[in-house]
Design a protein around this motif. Structure first.
Motif, PDB file in Angstrom:
ATOM      1  N   ALA A 282     -15.851 -36.154  -0.689  1.00 40.28           N
ATOM      2  CA  ALA A 282     -15.288 -36.393  -2.013  1.00 40.28           C
ATOM      3  C   ALA A 282     -15.867 -37.688  -2.560  1.00 40.28           C
ATOM      4  N   HIS A 283     -15.952 -38.708  -1.701  1.00 37.07           N
ATOM      5  CA  HIS A 283     -16.606 -39.983  -2.022  1.00 37.07           C
ATOM      6  C   HIS A 283     -17.252 -40.506  -0.746  1.00 37.07           C
ATOM      7  N   ALA A 284     -18.430 -41.090  -0.861  1.00 37.36           N
ATOM      8  CA  ALA A 284     -19.134 -41.571   0.330  1.00 37.36           C
ATOM      9  C   ALA A 284     -20.180 -42.618  -0.040  1.00 37.36           C
ATOM     10  N   LEU A 285     -20.583 -43.380   0.966  1.00 33.95           N
ATOM     11  CA  LEU A 285     -21.711 -44.315   0.856  1.00 33.95           C
ATOM     12  C   LEU A 285     -22.740 -43.941   1.919  1.00 33.95           C
ATOM     13  N   VAL A 286     -23.993 -43.904   1.544  1.00 32.26           N
ATOM     14  CA  VAL A 286     -25.062 -43.685   2.523  1.00 32.26           C
ATOM     15  C   VAL A 286     -25.220 -44.952   3.359  1.00 32.26           C
ATOM     16  N   ILE A 287     -25.183 -44.813   4.674  1.00 37.26           N
ATOM     17  CA  ILE A 287     -25.489 -45.917   5.584  1.00 37.26           C
ATOM     18  C   ILE A 287     -26.971 -45.854   5.898  1.00 37.26           C
ATOM     19  N   GLY A 288     -27.668 -46.976   5.754  1.00 41.17           N
ATOM     20  CA  GLY A 288     -29.115 -46.978   5.864  1.00 41.17           C
ATOM     21  C   GLY A 288     -29.658 -46.903   7.282  1.00 41.17           C
ATOM     22  N   PHE A 289     -28.975 -46.198   8.164  1.00 46.01           N
ATOM     23  CA  PHE A 289     -29.474 -46.012   9.531  1.00 46.01           C
ATOM     24  C   PHE A 289     -30.658 -45.056   9.525  1.00 46.01           C
ATOM     25  N   ASN A 290     -31.774 -45.465  10.148  1.00 47.23           N
ATOM     26  CA  ASN A 290     -32.978 -44.631  10.270  1.00 47.23           C
ATOM     27  C   ASN A 290     -33.447 -44.131   8.906  1.00 47.23           C
ATOM     28  N   TYR A 291     -33.282 -44.964   7.897  1.00 44.33           N
ATOM     29  CA  TYR A 291     -33.514 -44.516   6.530  1.00 44.33           C
ATOM     30  C   TYR A 291     -34.840 -45.010   5.941  1.00 44.33           C
ATOM     31  N   ALA A 292     -35.131 -46.292   6.053  1.00 43.53           N
ATOM     32  CA  ALA A 292     -36.330 -46.831   5.406  1.00 43.53           C
ATOM     33  C   ALA A 292     -37.602 -46.230   6.000  1.00 43.53           C
ATOM     34  N   ARG A 293     -37.685 -46.187   7.309  1.00 44.81           N
ATOM     35  CA  ARG A 293     -38.833 -45.579   8.016  1.00 44.81           C
ATOM     36  C   ARG A 293     -38.273 -44.652   9.088  1.00 44.81           C
TER      37      ARG A 293
END
Length: 232
Positions: free
Chosen positions: A162-173
């Protein structure tokens, strides 16, 4: 001073309301908070825990951290694992310090949300296919090289997303096999598949509090040991 006199002096101070000083706030005891002036901490008692506490903090002009809110949290069904060595599909929440790329949700952003917010539609997917060029990315529509069985159809998680924030784990590379689709989201029925979750009202509070101009991060860890949040 004699031991008995020391004990008497300490007792007198406590009686006068001048007991031992309170420990510094959690962010002040961390090695790194990301360099911004907002921080979310998600802390579990130990690595095997599936519950803990999420708190959100502001750092003022004097450099002091102030807690603005907290809520009970849920973690992966198999507890937590060091983010640098986590394996995909283990239902563990990765520990570490991460950025928060953007927010999203099936519902509209809560009034007052300043963060970039992406609405979920019927063709919104999160690709977790290690063979796809869209690995660990939102895909709308689902990328041709991303198998449906290896992706989350976001709209099907009506409560959690319903609502969320993306956590930048393993995200940039992204490292294949490390894990994909780690979010801070609303509680479902129990422990998560690796995300961090909180009650819906807490998630809404976080979204109206978080400010991209203040470079917020999230720190995920345990109270002690090699994955202690204070070691981040």
């Amino acid at each position: 001073m004699r031991p008995g006199a020391v004990a008497l002096a300490v007792s007198s101070l406590i009686a006068l309301g001048a007991g031992p000083p309170a420990p510094p706030p959690l962010p002040a005891r961390m090695a790194d908070t990301g360099g911004g002036t907002q921080l979310i901490t998600a802390v579990a008692p130990e690595r095997a825990s599936t519950t803990g506490t999420v708190s959100w903090w502001d750092r003022g002009g004097d450099g002091r951290w102030v807690r603005r809110g907290s809520a009970p949290a849920r973690f992966g069904a198999n507890g937590l694992a060091a983010g640098a060595s986590r394996k995909q599909g283990t239902s563990t929440t990765p520990t570490g310090l991460y950025g928060l790329p953007y927010a999203f949700g099936i519902k509209a952003a809560p009034r007052g949300t300043a963060y970039r917010y992406r609405r979920v539609h019927r063709d919104s997917w999160w690709c977790q296919d290690n063979d796809s060029r869209s690995y660990n990315r939102w895909s709308e529509p689902r990328a041709a090289d991303c198998r449906a069985a290896e992706a989350e159809h976001l709209i099907t998680y009506r409560v959690q997303y319903a609502h969320a924030l993306v956590i930048g784990f393993n995200y940039a590379r992204p490292v294949r096999g490390r894990g994909a689709g780690i979010f801070l989201h609303v509680n479902g029925r129990g422990a998560t598949a690796g995300c961090v979750s909180v009650p819906g009202d807490a998630m809404r509070q976080i979204l109206t509090w978080v400010d991209p101009a203040r470079r917020p991060h999230i720190a995920v860890g345990t109270t002690s040991g090699k994955t202690a949040v204070t070691r981040l």
